[in-house]
Scaffold this motif. Structure first.
Motif, PDB file in Angstrom:
ATOM      1  N   ASP A 191       0.831  -1.199   0.000  1.00  0.00           N
ATOM      2  CA  ASP A 191       0.000   0.000   0.000  1.00  0.00           C
ATOM      3  C   ASP A 191       0.871   1.257   0.000  1.00  0.00           C
ATOM      4  N   LEU A 192       1.911   1.276   0.835  1.00  0.00           N
ATOM      5  CA  LEU A 192       2.812   2.439   0.872  1.00  0.00           C
ATOM      6  C   LEU A 192       3.489   2.638  -0.476  1.00  0.00           C
ATOM      7  N   ARG A 193       3.871   1.555  -1.121  1.00  0.00           N
ATOM      8  CA  ARG A 193       4.494   1.670  -2.444  1.00  0.00           C
ATOM      9  C   ARG A 193       3.503   2.187  -3.472  1.00  0.00           C
ATOM     10  N   TRP A 194       2.281   1.677  -3.446  1.00  0.00           N
ATOM     11  CA  TRP A 194       1.263   2.137  -4.404  1.00  0.00           C
ATOM     12  C   TRP A 194       1.013   3.638  -4.228  1.00  0.00           C
ATOM     13  N   ARG A 195       1.057   4.088  -3.006  1.00  0.00           N
ATOM     14  CA  ARG A 195       0.813   5.503  -2.722  1.00  0.00           C
ATOM     15  C   ARG A 195       2.033   6.382  -3.015  1.00  0.00           C
ATOM     16  N   GLY A 196       3.149   5.759  -3.384  1.00  0.00           N
ATOM     17  CA  GLY A 196       4.360   6.527  -3.661  1.00  0.00           C
ATOM     18  C   GLY A 196       5.055   7.001  -2.412  1.00  0.00           C
ATOM     19  N   LYS A 255      -3.126  10.144  -2.602  1.00  0.00           N
ATOM     20  CA  LYS A 255      -2.390   8.914  -2.275  1.00  0.00           C
ATOM     21  C   LYS A 255      -1.544   9.099  -1.022  1.00  0.00           C
ATOM     22  N   TYR A 256      -0.920  10.255  -0.885  1.00  0.00           N
ATOM     23  CA  TYR A 256      -0.072  10.517   0.276  1.00  0.00           C
ATOM     24  C   TYR A 256      -0.880  10.653   1.569  1.00  0.00           C
ATOM     25  N   TYR A 257      -1.993  11.386   1.476  1.00  0.00           N
ATOM     26  CA  TYR A 257      -2.665  11.844   2.696  1.00  0.00           C
ATOM     27  C   TYR A 257      -3.994  11.156   3.004  1.00  0.00           C
TER      28      TYR A 257
END
Length: 421
Positions: free
Chosen positions: A9-14, A268-270
């Motif tokens: 999930d963290l990778r997908w969100r960049g 995606k970040y927040y």
């Protein structure tokens, strides 16, 4: 939608910029609850939106079952991480101590202090403050090759202009924080912003040199804006999490005004919306950009996270009312003032002038003749009511909360007036 692995999930969100061995990190996070830490230096009385990436990444990891250690640097905050622009001004210890407490309270709503993976607030002054200079040099400094410290980009940039030993030693202090948290709490993972990668990997290496074994780390990217301007800055300065420094209305507007080119990245970040919801908002941004659905979703979610649902409803009502889609009279004085301050608030002292003069004073027109023309064409509004007489003077009853007037030119240009007697 099936459950998403936290690292995926963290990778997908960049949100993974750098990391120690990716496979080892994945296996470590999958092996069971991990104790991790992220640090915040109290260099001001409040955190700002740039810190939110770290705060919300900690929240994501805790929701996935891992235990957060939230470090507010009572020691490192007195030193300051080197910056390329020059030596930092050192704040008095008592000021830093006050900021530590404010920031700890500010972080509290984002994590849970209950359950098996309850968050733990920590302060590096607890161990650093007890260490003598000799202990620091023998136990910590011995393990840091100067050539590696000099290789750090920000240090290299400061060599010609000069860097004090105080700032040069910051890396040792942060590395020692990781070691102490590893020793005291079993912390095996640190993350931070990508500008901290050198400090973070120094901690990983230091723990190994002290016989602590293998630990892990990653960094999140620094947030940027597509137009090249600095993220988290407005004309009024930084966008703070403290409502006294940045009003909830201004906070909401900051996110609502996000460029179409940035909004999906920020979601995606927040945002804690799932992948499908974010992809749907991305599609809507492409197909119906004028609707600003992604910006509305982002602004509402983050304002709720930081300021609460009730405050968010107030600022949304204010946003609508300013442009004629709600009742101005229903807004409380504080929210109305914040909204008008953001739009542009002009102070008038003494008796109220006529509408034409108010339009000019508020900056909605450049001259009285333009004001009269705007009124004649039906484009001027007072408290969302169309004005027909440019020479009319607003009545006392028209003052909202006894002091405010809302002026509008056309559908989109708003300004406020506050009467001081």
């Amino acid at each position: 939608m099936p459950a998403v692995n936290i690292l995926d999930d963290l990778r997908w969100r960049g949100l993974i910029h750098d990391s120690t061995d990716p496979q080892a990190l994945a296996e470590h996070l999958a092996s069971g609850p991990v104790t991790f830490y992220v640090g915040f230096d109290p260099t001001a009385q409040s955190l700002h939106v740039g810190h939110l990436v770290q705060i919300l990444t900690a929240r994501r990891l805790q929701l996935a079952g891992h235990r957060p250690l939230l470090l507010v640097g009572g020691a490192t905050g007195q030193i300051g991480d080197p910056k390329e622009s020059g030596e930092r001004t050192l704040n008095p210890p008592e000021v830093v101590a006050g900021w530590v407490e404010r920031i700890r309270r500010q972080l509290a709503p984002f994590v849970s202090y209950e359950g098996d993976n309850a968050a733990v607030p920590v302060n590096n002054l607890d161990w650093t403050g007890q260490m003598s200079v000799v202990d620091f040099l023998r136990d910590v400094g011995k393990h840091f090759p100067v050539n590696r410290m000099l290789a750090r980009e920000v240090v290299r940039a400061r060599l010609d202009s000069g860097i004090s030993f105080t700032e040069f030693s910051y890396q040792l202090l942060q590395a020692n924080d990781f070691y102490e948290l590893h020793r005291r709490y079993g912390c095996t993972l640190q993350f931070g912003g990508s500008d901290q990668w050198g400090n973070i990997t120094a901690g990983v290496d230091y723990i190994r040199r002290r016989g602590g074994g293998s630990v892990h780390a990653f960094t999140t990217p620094l947030v940027t804006k597509a137009d090249g301007t600095k993220f988290g800055k407005t004309e009024g300065g930084a966008v703070w999490l403290d409502a006294e420094l940045t009003s909830p209305y201004a906070f909401y507007q900051f996110w609502f005004n996000t460029d179409d080119r940035d909004v999906v990245t920020y979601l995606k970040y927040y945002s804690f919306r799932d992948h499908e919801e974010i992809e749907a908002l991305e599609k809507e941004t492409v197909e119906r950009p004028a609707a600003r659905a992604a910006q509305r979703a982002l602004a509402a979610e983050l304002t709720t996270l930081v300021h609460g649902a009730e405050e968010t409803q107030r600022v949304i009502a204010a946003s609508q009312a300013l442009f004629g889609r709600g009742e101005l009279a229903e807004l409380d004085a504080g929210t109305l003032r914040a909204a008008l301050t953001e739009a542009g608030l002009t102070t008038v002292r003494g008796a109220l002038p006529n509408i034409a003069t108010l339009l000019r004073e508020a900056g909605l027109v450049s001259s009285l003749s333009e004001a009269r023309r705007t009124v004649a064409e039906g484009g001027a509004y007072l408290n969302n009511v169309r004005v027909t007489d440019a020479d009319a003077v607003p009545s006392e009853e028209s003052l909202l909360h006894g002091q405010f007037l809302v002026l509008r030119r056309g559908k989109r240009t708003v300004a406020g007036v506050v009467l001081e007697r």
